[in-house]
Design an enzyme around this catalytic site. Structure first.
Site, PDB file in Angstrom:
ATOM      1  N   ILE A  22       0.846  -1.198   0.000  1.00  0.00           N
ATOM      2  CA  ILE A  22       0.000   0.000   0.000  1.00  0.00           C
ATOM      3  C   ILE A  22       0.885   1.253   0.000  1.00  0.00           C
ATOM      4  CG2 ILE A  22      -1.343   1.431   1.601  1.00  0.00           C
ATOM      5  CD1 ILE A  22      -3.274  -0.248   0.317  1.00  0.00           C
ATOM      6  N   VAL A  55       2.369   1.699  -3.485  1.00  0.00           N
ATOM      7  CA  VAL A  55       1.457   2.209  -4.509  1.00  0.00           C
ATOM      8  C   VAL A  55       1.079   3.666  -4.211  1.00  0.00           C
ATOM      9  CG1 VAL A  55      -0.869   1.958  -5.478  1.00  0.00           C
ATOM     10  CG2 VAL A  55       0.561  -0.062  -5.167  1.00  0.00           C
ATOM     11  N   GLU A  56       0.869   3.978  -2.953  1.00  0.00           N
ATOM     12  CA  GLU A  56       0.444   5.333  -2.607  1.00  0.00           C
ATOM     13  C   GLU A  56       1.531   6.378  -2.833  1.00  0.00           C
ATOM     14  OE1 GLU A  56      -2.396   6.591  -1.946  1.00  0.00           O
ATOM     15  OE2 GLU A  56      -3.511   4.724  -1.885  1.00  0.00           O
ATOM     16  N   THR A  57       2.721   6.111  -2.355  1.00  0.00           N
ATOM     17  CA  THR A  57       3.744   7.172  -2.360  1.00  0.00           C
ATOM     18  C   THR A  57       5.138   6.692  -2.780  1.00  0.00           C
ATOM     19  OG1 THR A  57       4.252   6.806  -0.014  1.00  0.00           O
ATOM     20  CG2 THR A  57       2.578   8.467  -0.514  1.00  0.00           C
ATOM     21  N   TYR A  90      -6.744  -0.595  -8.776  1.00  0.00           N
ATOM     22  CA  TYR A  90      -5.915  -0.206  -7.625  1.00  0.00           C
ATOM     23  C   TYR A  90      -5.673  -1.413  -6.719  1.00  0.00           C
ATOM     24  CZ  TYR A  90      -4.627   1.864  -3.151  1.00  0.00           C
ATOM     25  OH  TYR A  90      -3.989   2.152  -1.970  1.00  0.00           O
TER      26      TYR A  90
END
Ligand SMILES: [Ca+2]
Length: 329
Positions: A158, A161-163, A313
């Site tokens: 997570i 993928v997010e940052t 996602y």
């Protein structure tokens, strides 16, 4: 606000906001990995004065300040000073209000949309950096996995993928983005007004100087891109330094695991497997360049979608998690 509304808001925050953040990653390799925002008490520079600046004559801002004073005991002079320094961000307005699409309405996603999406996140750099991130935070990842019952590779994925493991946390001053979205846009103004309210409360509770935190254009903050309402309800102080700081790797790891746990993650249970043909329940279709892919998805897949309500996602998180886990062996 009642509890149900608050919960709905948190979900909305993730469903709506994170979509925008994760689908358009900008890799900024020059940003230091542990990009913690300085924590300090609200500054004394905010002394009593009248509202000036670009929002000086804004009735909605004046009303918002009154509301924060009456309902949350903020000092009027402090908020007047703070909002006198607020900046209206034109690019935030543009991103919130994209030009309306005038062409024919597509009935199916364009061919290869999954292949293109996947290419952004399932990269050698993501996998290798995931392994490194996991190794350098091995204790925190292990502890979070045990305490919250969340498979460790998904906590790491997570954040990837997010940052991109903290390299792309956003550079927009959160106070300005939320003020702009609350008072200079229409579509989700109410939602962002509540997020601005939560942001000011969060800043006071955690001792942040409100003009210091930065994040995405839409107000998502830290390695896990939490909105302020989610920050307040779900962030944890996982390194036990007395502050919840989602720009800190350990706090982010604990907070993401806490989020998954609260949304029903089942530890050591399957997430998704590819099948040959469409049929049965809990099947999703993803459009690859080579044709449609069909996947049987489990409850954990839906938990990932609570973070961002998109099949692509959730599948990217799943596949990155598996790839990192394999590489780490
Ligand atoms: Ca902490």
């Amino acid at each position: 606000m009642n509890k149900t509304g608050y919960t709905r808001l948190i979900k909305l925050a993730f469903a709506l906001i994170l979509t925008g953040c994760a689908s358009n990653p900008v890799v900024q390799t020059d940003v230091p990995q542990n990009n913690a925002t300085n924590i300090s008490e609200p500054s004394v520079e905010y002394s009593s004065q009248s509202l000036t600046g670009i929002y000086a004559n804004s009735l909605p801002v004046q009303n918002f300040i009154r509301h924060m004073v009456q309902d949350y005991n903020f000092t009027e002079g402090y908020l007047n000073s703070l909002f006198s320094k607020a900046e209206r961000l034109d690019y935030v307005i543009r991103l919130e209000n994209p030009a309306p699409y005038s062409g024919p309405k597509p009935t199916k996603p364009s061919p290869g949309s999954w292949t293109r999406y996947r290419k952004q996140f399932i990269t050698e750099a993501h996998i290798n950096n995931g392994v490194t991130f996991w190794s350098s935070n091995a204790d925190a990842v292990q502890k979070a996995s045990v305490i919250y019952g969340v498979d460790p590779e998904y906590i790491v994925a997570i954040i990837g993928v997010e940052t991109f493991f903290g390299r792309n946390i956003g550079k927009t001053r959160t106070f300005d983005s939320l003020t702009t979205l609350a008072f200079d846009t229409q579509r989700r103004a109410k939602f962002f007004t509540t997020e601005l309210e939560n942001f000011l409360l969060m800043s006071r509770e955690e001792g942040y100087e409100p003009r210091k935190p930065v994040g995405s254009w839409a107000g998502a903050m830290g390695l896990g891109q939490f909105m302020p309402s989610s920050f307040r309800s779900l962030a944890v102080d996982f390194n036990n330094d007395g502050h919840r700081n989602l720009w800190d790797q350990q706090d982010a790891i604990g907070s993401v695991a806490h989020y998954f746990s609260k949304n029903g993650w089942q530890n050591n249970r399957p997430v998704a497997e590819q099948i040959k043909n469409y049929g049965g329940e809990s099947i999703i279709e993803l459009s690859a360049i080579t044709g449609s892919e069909y996947w049987h998805v489990h409850p954990n897949f839906k938990v990932i979608k609570k973070y961002n309500n998109s099949d692509k996602y959730a599948m990217a998180v799943h596949q990155l998690a598996q790839a990192i886990k394999q590489r780490r062996l």
